[in-house]
Design a protein around this motif. Structure first.
Motif, PDB file in Angstrom:
ATOM      1  N   LEU A 127      36.513  -7.281  46.542  1.00 51.22           N
ATOM      2  CA  LEU A 127      35.501  -7.983  45.748  1.00 51.22           C
ATOM      3  C   LEU A 127      35.851  -7.800  44.273  1.00 51.22           C
ATOM      4  CD1 LEU A 127      32.777  -9.344  45.075  1.00 51.22           C
ATOM      5  CD2 LEU A 127      31.673  -7.111  45.438  1.00 51.22           C
ATOM      6  N   VAL A 128      36.144  -8.902  43.594  1.00 51.09           N
ATOM      7  CA  VAL A 128      36.485  -8.857  42.174  1.00 51.09           C
ATOM      8  C   VAL A 128      35.261  -9.246  41.344  1.00 51.09           C
ATOM      9  CG1 VAL A 128      37.779 -10.061  40.360  1.00 51.09           C
ATOM     10  CG2 VAL A 128      38.973  -9.188  42.370  1.00 51.09           C
ATOM     11  N   ILE A 129      34.923  -8.383  40.382  1.00 49.91           N
ATOM     12  CA  ILE A 129      33.857  -8.695  39.417  1.00 49.91           C
ATOM     13  C   ILE A 129      34.554  -9.365  38.235  1.00 49.91           C
ATOM     14  CG2 ILE A 129      31.871  -7.795  38.176  1.00 49.91           C
ATOM     15  CD1 ILE A 129      31.994  -7.239  41.288  1.00 49.91           C
ATOM     16  N   LYS A 163      45.605 -13.753  38.265  1.00 49.17           N
ATOM     17  CA  LYS A 163      46.235 -13.115  39.430  1.00 49.17           C
ATOM     18  C   LYS A 163      45.190 -12.339  40.224  1.00 49.17           C
ATOM     19  CE  LYS A 163      49.926 -10.008  40.866  1.00 49.17           C
ATOM     20  NZ  LYS A 163      50.907  -8.983  40.452  1.00 49.17           N
ATOM     21  N   ARG A 164      44.296 -11.636  39.503  1.00 49.53           N
ATOM     22  CA  ARG A 164      43.237 -10.861  40.154  1.00 49.53           C
ATOM     23  C   ARG A 164      42.352 -11.781  41.006  1.00 49.53           C
ATOM     24  NH1 ARG A 164      40.677  -8.999  35.800  1.00 49.53           N
ATOM     25  NH2 ARG A 164      42.017  -7.224  35.445  1.00 49.53           N
ATOM     26  N   LEU A 165      42.022 -12.937  40.444  1.00 48.84           N
ATOM     27  CA  LEU A 165      41.172 -13.896  41.164  1.00 48.84           C
ATOM     28  C   LEU A 165      41.892 -14.453  42.395  1.00 48.84           C
ATOM     29  CD1 LEU A 165      39.566 -15.824  38.154  1.00 48.84           C
ATOM     30  CD2 LEU A 165      38.513 -14.056  39.577  1.00 48.84           C
ATOM     31  N   THR A 166      43.192 -14.648  42.274  1.00 50.55           N
ATOM     32  CA  THR A 166      43.995 -15.153  43.401  1.00 50.55           C
ATOM     33  C   THR A 166      44.037 -14.143  44.546  1.00 50.55           C
ATOM     34  OG1 THR A 166      45.379 -16.359  41.831  1.00 50.55           O
ATOM     35  CG2 THR A 166      46.266 -16.095  44.040  1.00 50.55           C
ATOM     36  N   LEU A 167      44.093 -12.845  44.178  1.00 48.73           N
ATOM     37  CA  LEU A 167      44.189 -11.785  45.191  1.00 48.73           C
ATOM     38  C   LEU A 167      42.843 -11.452  45.839  1.00 48.73           C
ATOM     39  CD1 LEU A 167      46.565  -9.337  43.253  1.00 48.73           C
ATOM     40  CD2 LEU A 167      47.155 -10.678  45.282  1.00 48.73           C
TER      41      LEU A 167
END
Length: 202
Positions: A127-129, A163-167
């Motif tokens: 889960l990315v904030i 990149k974070r959103l892609t992962l």
């Protein structure tokens, strides 16, 4: 144990989101807190650090002078690598142990550098904030009393936003225009989703 890895760039509001999950009864393991625990006075890690860098790396009470250590490894790639090789396995082992000791269908593992330190394999879901860079800079300057250049340097050292959103498996946008109520509704939905995934995982 079904583990959700909560991550995001500096100033994204990870702790705020984690607190919402805690209020829902979900155990949350904080990697930063674990990293502090493995170098407490009396630990083998602190002994190794003081032997490597000298006694001056310790404060008068015998605890680690974290600021001095940060300055030393920031300027020296070899020193940083040595420190990472020492601490990362200890932190990883301790975090997993803490996760296994939690009670509940799933737990949250809050790791700011989840992707940067290749810790994705420790979790079943990420889960990315997410916030925009301007918000990161503004919040961090206000919180840590730092300059814009200092915050920019930290952001540059972290995984690029795109990149974070892609992962990410899941993304929670946490900009300043998101109300506490909106955030709570989004987290409640994620909570229900994780309960369902955890049930399938067992």
């Amino acid at each position: 144990m079904f583990i959700v890895g909560l991550t995001g760039g500096i100033g994204s509001g990870k702790s705020t989101v984690a607190q919402h999950f805690i209020e829902l009864g979900v155990a949350c393991i904080d990697a930063d807190q674990t990293a502090r625990e493995v170098v407490l006075p009396g630990t083998t890690a602190l002994k190794a650090i003081s032997e490597h860098f000298g006694e001056s790396i310790l404060l008068t009470d015998g605890s680690l002078d974290r600021r001095q250590l940060r300055d030393k490894v920031f300027a020296d790639e070899q020193a940083r690598q040595w420190l990472n090789d020492l601490l990362h396995p200890l932190i990883r082992q301790r975090m997993l142990q803490q996760c296994q000791e939690t009670i509940g269908p799933y737990c949250i593992l809050m790791v700011p550098l989840l992707f940067e330190n290749n810790l994705r394999s420790l979790v079943q879901r990420t889960l990315v904030i997410d916030v925009d860079e301007a918000t990161q800079i503004r919040r961090t300057m206000r919180r840590d009393n730092t300059t814009e250049a200092q915050v920019q340097a930290i952001i540059s050292s972290q995984c690029p936003r795109q990149k974070r959103l892609t992962l990410a498996d899941d993304i929670l946008f946490n900009g300043d225009n998101v109300t506490s109520e909106q955030r709570q509704i989004a987290i409640n939905k994620l909570h229900q989703s994780y309960l369902s995934l955890a049930a399938q995982h067992t």
